[in-house]
Design an enzyme around this catalytic site. Structure first.
Site, PDB file in Angstrom:
ATOM      1  N   GLU A   1       9.287   2.479  10.843  1.00 21.91           N
ATOM      2  CA  GLU A   1      10.414   3.855  11.058  1.00 21.91           C
ATOM      3  C   GLU A   1       8.854   4.996  11.175  1.00 21.91           C
ATOM      4  OE1 GLU A   1      11.947   6.952   9.857  1.00 21.91           O
ATOM      5  OE2 GLU A   1      12.449   5.747   8.136  1.00 21.91           O
TER       6      GLU A   1
ATOM      7  N   CYS B   1      13.703  11.533   6.431  1.00 17.64           N
ATOM      8  CA  CYS B   1      13.666  11.115   7.797  1.00 17.64           C
ATOM      9  C   CYS B   1      14.748  11.594   8.418  1.00 17.64           C
ATOM     10  CB  CYS B   1      12.614   9.799   7.887  1.00 17.64           C
ATOM     11  SG  CYS B   1      13.711   8.911   7.008  1.00 17.64           S
TER      12      CYS B   1
ATOM     13  N   GLU C   1       9.028  16.777  14.003  1.00 17.50           N
ATOM     14  CA  GLU C   1      10.388  16.988  12.678  1.00 17.50           C
ATOM     15  C   GLU C   1      10.008  17.974  11.212  1.00 17.50           C
ATOM     16  OE1 GLU C   1      11.358  13.476   9.531  1.00 17.50           O
ATOM     17  OE2 GLU C   1       9.723  13.312  10.176  1.00 17.50           O
TER      18      GLU C   1
ATOM     19  N   LYS D   1       1.439  -0.838   0.202  1.00 12.81           N
ATOM     20  CA  LYS D   1       0.148  -0.291  -0.130  1.00 12.81           C
ATOM     21  C   LYS D   1       0.955   1.440   0.243  1.00 12.81           C
ATOM     22  CE  LYS D   1      -3.103   3.574   0.976  1.00 12.81           C
ATOM     23  NZ  LYS D   1      -1.959   4.978   0.737  1.00 12.81           N
TER      24      LYS D   1
END
Length: 455
Positions: free
Chosen positions: A229, A263, A360, A155
């Site tokens: 993650e 990331c 982030e 997906k």
């Protein structure tokens, strides 16, 4: 919604539409996956390895074509999109070269009997993957999942449906049996509901913390293995004995690669005060030299962000910092263009009350904070909910290693920035996730580790 639109971030225009799979189609895909696994797990590892190599060959042969697709669909500049494809090929070669050794039964340390540890595949792994590295994020999981004898259903992010379909086509072109790797074109809620399906034996998820937490809850409720993650806010620490020129030279791409939508990118620059002025001047100069514009231009360094909502999130984070006293050494910000362009921003005078230091920042924004000594540097680096990667810059290797040992993170680059490699485990701690991809450690995440004791 019955279709998913593919949008070019450089123009904001729709470039394609794909039909969402019906419930019946999803059921058929899962059924096919389970049926294929029965035969795939029995396929000799040498035969699986040849298919992995064939896949790698196709990637290299068509790297420009696939790079152009990545650039068109999610905005990554071409000079980074093509290397992404090549790096995926290298990763497949690694597991083709090492899977047989990883699968060899391992003798146990037991003198009284013959005891062995066997590694056996689990079944169908559901991969839920993000848009920022459309090929790498998928294939970094698929490489070792398939090498071990598992099968996968994907997906992918709704931002990159054309990449998702092309990846499935490459597996078929490489000669993999139908059903070993399949793409599901579904929405988020449907993907979450799949975790409870009997055909799904494990989940590999990369994305945001909130979605990852939901995946973990669903997987745990259904007793399914999962690897997460979930992003990072990586510190980039420059000590007073660092090669400042090199730290700044590497720091610029470390922050701004993939338009900052990475990331594992450097997110917080922590600099000791003795070298702060020099580092900041060099970093600002390097940032100003970046070319912002058309991602298809081979000279462009910074392309568009993936969507308008991502631009808005970044704007809010920067505005929060400015309102609390941060200074914009390079104002950057939203650009007047037809796409989702955001020029690099460099901030000084930041503090830990600002969102750019707590959250982030998934875009081209670089906050720089000055500290008195290495103790304060370590404290600030660890003062985060995240723990994915970090960089430490010092010309004293023992000092750098000592500091690295104190950092709460899954990966560290000493006098370099963190980049995933097939031979090294990839993953983090705290809210950056759990489990690992890549290397033998990632390989075994989705294997049944079976002990056999014979008297």
């Amino acid at each position: 919604m019955t279709t998913i639109s593919s949008i070019n971030p450089a123009t904001g225009k729709v470039i394609g539409e794909v039909e969402i799979h019906t419930d019946e189609q999803v059921s058929q895909i899962l059924k096919k996956s389970a049926e294929t696994f029965v035969e795939w797990k029995k396929t000799d590892v040498s035969e699986r390895n040849e298919l992995l190599r064939s896949f790698a060959d196709i990637l290299r042969k068509n790297k420009q074509q696939y790079g152009k697709l990545i650039t068109t669909e999610m905005g990554k500049v071409m000079k980074q999109a093509v290397p992404e494809v090549v790096k995926c090929a290298t990763m497949f070669d690694y597991f083709a070269d090492n899977a047989e050794k990883m699968l060899d039964p391992e003798p146990a340390e037991e003198n009284s009997c013959d005891s062995m540890i066997h590694y056996e595949p689990m079944g169908t792994v559901l991969a839920i993957k993000p848009w920022n590295f459309p090929f790498w994020q998928v294939l970094s999981a698929a490489s070792h999942v398939l090498a071990g004898g598992n099968v996968m259903v994907l997906k992918h992010s709704s931002y990159v449906p054309m990449c998702a379909l092309e990846i499935e086509n490459i597996f078929l072109e490489a000669g993999f049996p139908e059903g070993v790797f399949q793409t599901l074109l579904v929405n988020g809620p449907t993907a979450s509901s799949l975790i409870s399906k009997d055909e799904i034996k494990a989940v590999s998820f990369t994305g945001g913390y909130d979605a990852g937490q939901k995946v973990a809850e669903l997987a745990a409720h259904n007793m399914k293995k999962f690897v997460l993650e979930l992003g990072g806010s990586d510190p980039f620490i420059i000590l007073d004995d660092a090669n400042v020129e090199m730290a700044a030279k590497v720091g610029v791409p470390s922050r701004f690669i993939n338009t900052g939508q990475t990331c594992i990118a450097a997110k917080r620059f922590i600099v000791m005060e003795d070298v702060a002025e020099e580092f900041t001047e060099r970093f600002v100069e390097g940032t100003k030299n970046l070319k912002v514009g058309d991602p298809m231009d081979p000279d462009t360094d910074i392309g568009p962000m993936v969507r308008e909502e991502q631009v808005q999130i970044l704007e809010n984070q920067v505005n929060d910092a400015i309102s609390k006293g941060a200074k914009a050494l390079i104002p950057g910000g939203r650009m007047e263009s037809e796409g989702y362009m955001y020029s690099p921003t460099v901030l000084s005078d930041v503090n830990m009350d600002m969102r750019v230091m707590r959250e982030e920042t998934f875009g081209p924004v670089a906050p720089i904070i000055t500290v008195k000594d290495e103790k304060e540097a370590i404290e600030l680096a660890n003062d985060s909910e995240f723990g994915l990667g970090a960089s430490v810059w010092s010309q004293d290797r023992k000092r750098a290693m000592r500091i690295a040992a104190e950092l709460e993170t899954g990966m560290i680059g000493i006098n370099s920035f963190c980049t995933p490699q097939a031979c090294l485990p990839f993953g983090g701690v705290k809210k950056s996730g759990m489990g690992r991809e890549l290397s033998k450690h990632g390989f075994y995440e989705f294997m049944n580790i079976k002990s056999i004791k014979m008297m």
